[in-house]
Design an enzyme around this catalytic site. Structure first.
Site, PDB file in Angstrom:
ATOM      1  N   HIS A 230       0.815  -1.227   0.000  1.00 55.41           N
ATOM      2  CA  HIS A 230       0.000   0.000   0.000  1.00 55.41           C
ATOM      3  C   HIS A 230       0.846   1.273   0.000  1.00 55.41           C
ATOM      4  O   HIS A 230       1.262   1.759   1.047  1.00 55.41           O
ATOM      5  CB  HIS A 230      -0.900  -0.042   1.242  1.00 55.41           C
TER       6      HIS A 230
ATOM      7  N   HIS B  85       1.320   5.282  -2.130  1.00 52.81           N
ATOM      8  CA  HIS B  85       0.813   6.275  -3.093  1.00 52.81           C
ATOM      9  C   HIS B  85       2.019   6.965  -3.703  1.00 52.81           C
ATOM     10  O   HIS B  85       2.772   7.637  -2.991  1.00 52.81           O
ATOM     11  CB  HIS B  85      -0.075   7.301  -2.384  1.00 52.81           C
ATOM     12  N   PHE B  86       2.208   6.788  -5.008  1.00 52.92           N
ATOM     13  CA  PHE B  86       3.354   7.406  -5.675  1.00 52.92           C
ATOM     14  C   PHE B  86       2.983   8.654  -6.480  1.00 52.92           C
ATOM     15  O   PHE B  86       3.845   9.303  -7.050  1.00 52.92           O
ATOM     16  CB  PHE B  86       4.099   6.387  -6.541  1.00 52.92           C
TER      17      PHE B  86
ATOM     18  N   HIS C  64     -10.522   0.099   1.229  1.00 52.45           N
ATOM     19  CA  HIS C  64     -10.416   1.234   2.144  1.00 52.45           C
ATOM     20  C   HIS C  64     -11.805   1.369   2.754  1.00 52.45           C
ATOM     21  O   HIS C  64     -12.770   1.626   2.034  1.00 52.45           O
ATOM     22  CB  HIS C  64     -10.027   2.481   1.341  1.00 52.45           C
TER      23      HIS C  64
ATOM     24  N   HIS D  18      -5.327  -0.676   5.937  1.00 50.25           N
ATOM     25  CA  HIS D  18      -5.154   0.195   7.119  1.00 50.25           C
ATOM     26  C   HIS D  18      -6.223   0.084   8.205  1.00 50.25           C
ATOM     27  O   HIS D  18      -6.882   1.074   8.542  1.00 50.25           O
ATOM     28  CB  HIS D  18      -4.972   1.665   6.708  1.00 50.25           C
TER      29      HIS D  18
ATOM     30  N   ASN E 247      -5.866   9.198   7.225  1.00 52.49           N
ATOM     31  CA  ASN E 247      -7.165   8.538   7.169  1.00 52.49           C
ATOM     32  C   ASN E 247      -6.978   7.039   6.944  1.00 52.49           C
ATOM     33  O   ASN E 247      -6.407   6.674   5.932  1.00 52.49           O
ATOM     34  CB  ASN E 247      -7.979   9.142   6.015  1.00 52.49           C
TER      35      ASN E 247
ATOM     36  N   ASP F 162       0.843   2.592   3.760  1.00 55.73           N
ATOM     37  CA  ASP F 162      -0.038   3.665   3.278  1.00 55.73           C
ATOM     38  C   ASP F 162       0.772   4.955   3.097  1.00 55.73           C
ATOM     39  O   ASP F 162       0.309   6.051   3.434  1.00 55.73           O
ATOM     40  CB  ASP F 162      -1.247   3.888   4.204  1.00 55.73           C
TER      41      ASP F 162
ATOM     42  N   HIS G 156       2.611  14.257   0.806  1.00 56.18           N
ATOM     43  CA  HIS G 156       1.995  15.517   0.375  1.00 56.18           C
ATOM     44  C   HIS G 156       3.058  16.597   0.450  1.00 56.18           C
ATOM     45  O   HIS G 156       4.032  16.473   1.199  1.00 56.18           O
ATOM     46  CB  HIS G 156       0.818  15.902   1.278  1.00 56.18           C
TER      47      HIS G 156
ATOM     48  N   PHE H  67      -5.373  14.383   4.052  1.00 55.65           N
ATOM     49  CA  PHE H  67      -5.014  13.243   4.902  1.00 55.65           C
ATOM     50  C   PHE H  67      -3.762  12.567   4.358  1.00 55.65           C
ATOM     51  O   PHE H  67      -3.581  12.482   3.145  1.00 55.65           O
ATOM     52  CB  PHE H  67      -6.151  12.213   4.886  1.00 55.65           C
TER      53      PHE H  67
HETATM   54  O1  DOR Z   1      -4.262   9.139   4.744  1.00 54.90           O
HETATM   55  C1  DOR Z   1      -4.611   8.805   3.622  1.00 54.90           C
HETATM   56  N1  DOR Z   1      -4.044   9.306   2.515  1.00 54.90           N
HETATM   57  N2  DOR Z   1      -5.587   7.931   3.509  1.00 54.90           N
HETATM   58  C2  DOR Z   1      -6.112   7.605   2.339  1.00 54.90           C
HETATM   59  O2  DOR Z   1      -6.988   6.819   2.321  1.00 54.90           O
HETATM   60  C3  DOR Z   1      -5.648   8.271   1.103  1.00 54.90           C
HETATM   61  C4  DOR Z   1      -4.281   8.723   1.248  1.00 54.90           C
HETATM   62  C5  DOR Z   1      -3.857   9.652   0.160  1.00 54.90           C
HETATM   63  O3  DOR Z   1      -4.032   9.331  -1.019  1.00 54.90           O
HETATM   64  O4  DOR Z   1      -3.292  10.691   0.482  1.00 54.90           O
HETATM   65 ZN    ZN Z   2      -7.073   4.324   2.277  1.00 57.66          ZN
HETATM   66 ZN    ZN Z   3      -3.899   4.680   0.935  1.00 56.47          ZN
END
Ligand code: DOR
Ligand code: ZN
Ligand code: ZN
EC number: 3.5.2.3
Length: 427
Positions: free
Chosen positions: A60, A62-63, A179, A232, A278, A305, A309, A323
């Site tokens: 899990h 996010h790139f 999720h 998560h 989140n 996760d 950002h 989040f």
């Molecule tokens: O904290 C989170 N960030 N939870 C998520 O479900 C999405 C993720 C995001 O893409 O930033």
């Molecule tokens: Zn999520």
């Molecule tokens: Zn995620």
């Protein structure tokens, strides 16, 4: 090309091997795992005092590429993965455009091949644009390289659409990564519904926001025969429901993120958006339930996760910030500090939850050090203490609530197909 990893504590969940061994790698393949190997090699890695485990697999991350390259790119994310000990990562589809079509899927696959040796495996969206209405071509996406489908970032709120997706997923044989968040119940929540949210004057996110969808999704999985993986998990009732699903023999697995077992809402010191993710940091009771769930193997996976950002996006009041926190470069040390040193899990369970089980969930022929397998290996020194410093992250995301925290356990080397792609000494 021959490499010998000498004298490390080898941990292989596939055989339960746990002891001091040498690992011989030849042309990218694990050749032998034996005691006191004497062979002529091109390269010797001294792993004295270190864990030598199958390469870590993060189900899990996010790139952010395509679309949000100011937060992270596939290249920078993969560098962070390598530094964190991960040889394989699964990338969530909430990019722009969303990975809901073949072109975008192929873009991610090709880009990853171009910029990194880390295995970056894409996850495809469940619905077009992740808008919750029309199913993507799940079979085609799966056949072209998506290892799972997920609406991560949100739930498929319409139970009928969700059931259709799981029915198809069961037919095709692709796992569904859920999720779990009831959007209506979550409303404008920012932090766990508790004293901290009150103190800081923000809306709360109740446990039932997660629990109601965990229950629903387990029941839909039971109804359709889909392989369900719960992302998560953050609440004690999630753990209870996963235990129940397993007791019924359902193909349900669950992951926990380091921040949810290493911190609770009590650790939120100020109105700082680096504490915002989140699902949110929960109560101490929830945190304890997650730790016990991992210990008792109710919870199968530790996944980050990793949600980078940009500083400017996080440097705003709590309720305005997005989040998510970065996780790849802190996962190993947080796991050792919060779970191993405290006696919750064993070093072998790290290898299980961060490599062997993730591989099984996505049907990957990895997660073990058996001779004949591709030599994806992670070397960790569990005794090195250091202070987390986000300014040293190679991820573009510096958003972590763990900055300044003293931890134990450091990734010394990350090896993909026999090649050292990250080494701590080299830095
Ligand atoms: O904290 C989170 N960030 N939870 C998520 O479900 C999405 C993720 C995001 O893409 O930033
Ligand atoms: Zn999520
Ligand atoms: Zn995620």
């Amino acid at each position: 090309m021959k490499t010998l990893i000498k004298n490390g504590r080898v941990l292989d969940p596939a055989t339960k091997k746990d002891g001091i061994y040498d690992v011989l790698i030849e042309d990218g393949i694990i050749k032998e795992v034996e005691q006191n190997l004497i062979v002529e090699v091109d390269n010797i890695i001294d792993a004295t005092g270190c864990f030598v485990m199958p390469g870590l697999i993060d189900l899990h991350v996010h790139f952010r590429e395509p679309g949000f390259e100011h937060k992270e790119t596939i290249r920078t994310g993969a560098r962070a993965a390598a530094k964190g000990g991960f040889t394989t990562v699964c990338a969530m589809p909430n990019t722009r455009p969303v990975v809901d079509n073949l072109d975008t899927l192929k873009f991610v696959i090709d880009k990853a091949k171009e910029v990194t040796k880390v295995n970056v495996l894409p996850i495809a969206a469940i619905t077009a644009g992740q808008e919750g209405e029309f199913l993507t071509d799940i079979e085609k996406l799966f056949k072209n390289g998506a290892v799972a489908i997920s609406e991560d970032g949100k739930s498929v709120m319409n139970a009928r659409v969700c059931r259709q997706a799981m029915r198809l997923a069961a037919e095709v044989g692709v796992p569904v990564f859920a999720h779990c968040e009831d959007k209506d119940l979550a409303a404008r929540g920012v932090l766990n519904a508790g004293d901290k949210a009150k103190e800081l004057g923000v809306y709360g996110i109740m446990n039932i926001v997660e629990d109601s969808i965990v229950a629903r999704d387990i029941l839909i999985a039971k109804n359709t025969g889909a392989q369900l993986h719960l992302c998560h998990c953050s609440t004690q009732d999630s753990v209870k429901m996963v235990a129940l699903a397993k007791k019924e023999g359902l193909p349900v697995t669950a992951e926990v993120c380091p921040h949810h077992f290493a911190m609770s809402e009590d650790d939120i010191t100020s109105d700082d958006a680096n504490f915002k993710m989140n699902p949110p940091l929960r109560s101490r009771k929830d945190m304890e339930a997650l730790r016990l769930g991992l210990k008792n193997d109710i919870m199968d996976v530790i996944a980050t996760d990793h949600a980078p950002h940009h500083v400017s996006e996080k440097n705003v009041p709590l309720d305005e910030a997005p989040f998510g926190i970065t996780g790849l470069e802190t996962a190993v040390s947080l796991t050792i500090t919060a779970l191993v040193d405290t006696g919750y899990i064993t070093p072998m369970q790290i290898a299980e939850k961060m490599s062997y089980n993730p591989a099984k969930i996505i049907g990957l022929d990895k997660g073990t050090l058996l001779p004949g397998k591709i030599a994806d290996i992670t070397i960790i020194n569990p005794d090195i203490e250091y202070i987390i410093d986000s300014s040293t992250f190679v991820s573009l995301g510096k958003n972590t609530p763990f900055n300044g925290k003293k931890v134990k356990g450091k990734v010394m080397a990350t090896i993909v197909a026999g090649e050292v792609i990250y080494s701590a000494e080299a830095k």
